[in-house]
Write an enzyme that holds these catalytic residues in place. Structure first.
Site, PDB file in Angstrom:
ATOM      1  CB  SER A   1      41.970  42.067  42.194  1.00 52.97           C
ATOM      2  OG  SER A   1      43.339  42.059  42.594  1.00 52.97           O
ATOM      3  CD  GLU A   2      44.690  37.209  43.247  1.00 50.29           C
ATOM      4  OE1 GLU A   2      45.517  37.217  44.166  1.00 50.29           O
ATOM      5  OE2 GLU A   2      43.469  37.461  43.426  1.00 50.29           O
ATOM      6  CB  VAL A   3      39.469  36.549  37.888  1.00 52.18           C
ATOM      7  CG1 VAL A   3      39.567  35.160  38.487  1.00 52.18           C
ATOM      8  CG2 VAL A   3      38.585  37.463  38.730  1.00 52.18           C
TER       9      VAL A   3
ATOM     10  CG  LEU B   1      45.622  41.454  37.076  1.00 48.33           C
ATOM     11  CD1 LEU B   1      46.813  41.409  38.010  1.00 48.33           C
ATOM     12  CD2 LEU B   1      45.641  42.703  36.222  1.00 48.33           C
TER      13      LEU B   1
ATOM     14  CG  LEU C   1      47.299  36.451  36.542  1.00 47.31           C
ATOM     15  CD1 LEU C   1      48.276  37.297  37.355  1.00 47.31           C
ATOM     16  CD2 LEU C   1      48.047  35.440  35.679  1.00 47.31           C
TER      17      LEU C   1
END
Length: 264
Positions: free
Chosen positions: A136-138, A140, A142
């Site tokens: 799920s980083e993108v 945020l 990231l």
């Protein structure tokens, strides 16, 4: 080492279990917890009695990745401080992926971000039907950089691009199809039973041979098939045949007895 956040246990057969124990925080980790995990894994590496390592978690989630309070601190970090933090997480993934003992992940719930990294760094990953996975980083702003080599190795570059870009949540069956996990079990009871069976199976195997197999796969998986690689593989099997473990294994087979390393 037992504390409130991580529980470790080694049974009489040499099976070590490391259990994430922050259920109220979905087993999220921060820099301090990462350091504790690295210490525990290195302890298992040094302990000659440990033959198999299992990574589990208490509560509803396997691991939601980075702790929210840690992320709040990161927001004010300098580049140098962020780099030090990233290197800490990178060390955890490297130590887990390169452990000489076989590793088994028991995924009973959600694995998010760095939690997925823990799963793919293990040699074998088992999941319940209730497990789910998300990179799920993108969402945020990231990127999942530190875990990316391990994810790409597990599911391939094309699938990695898709799920890094979309941050879709994967259920256990889709994770199985992609190769993110090896087996899906009905529930936690079935998960524990399968881990028991697999760990007992590995206790029948030569410990040095299993360590050598892990090194072998790491070397050949992405190597060019040329004369040097062929020569290297021949040298590896010759070394194992001439080793004390190899000689014991062959003797036991010919004498119709169990080799000396068998437990359980």
């Amino acid at each position: 080492m037992n504390d409130d956040r991580i529980l470790t246990k080694i049974d009489e057969l040499g099976r070590a279990t490391l259990t994430l124990n922050r259920p109220e925080l979905h087993n999220a980790f921060d820099d301090a917890l990462i350091a504790t995990l690295v210490e525990a894994l290195k302890g298992f590496e040094r302990d000659e009695q440990v033959r198999v390592v299992m990574l589990a978690a208490n509560g509803k989630s396997f691991s939601s990745g980075a702790d929210l309070n840690w992320m709040r601190r990161m927001a004010d970090y300098t580049f140098e401080e962020n780099l030090a933090d990233a290197n800490g997480l990178a060390e955890l993934m490297k130590v887990l992926a390169n452990l000489s003992k076989p590793t088994v992940a028991l995924v009973q719930g959600a694995a998010i971000g760095g939690g997925v990294g823990l799963v793919v760094c293990c040699d074998i990953a088992l999941a319940t039907e209730q497990a789910s996975f998300c990179l799920s980083e993108v969402k945020l702003g990231l990127i999942p950089a530190v875990i990316s080599p391990y994810v790409a190795t597990a599911i391939g570059a094309r699938a990695t691009r898709r799920y890094f870009l979309t941050a879709e949540r994967l259920d256990a069956r889709e994770a199985l199809r992609l190769g993110l996990v090896h087996e899906v079990l009905a529930d936690r009871e079935a998960l524990a039973a399968r881990a028991e069976a697999l760990s007992r199976a590995m206790l029948q195997n030569g410990p040095r041979a299993m360590a050598a197999v892990k090194e072998l796969v790491a070397e050949v998986a992405h190597a060019w098939l040329d004369d040097d690689l062929i020569a290297d593989t021949a040298e590896r099997i010759a070394e194992m045949r001439a080793s004390a473990e190899g000689r014991e294994g062959l003797s036991a087979f010919l004498e119709k007895r169990q080799p000396s390393w068998v437990r359980g």
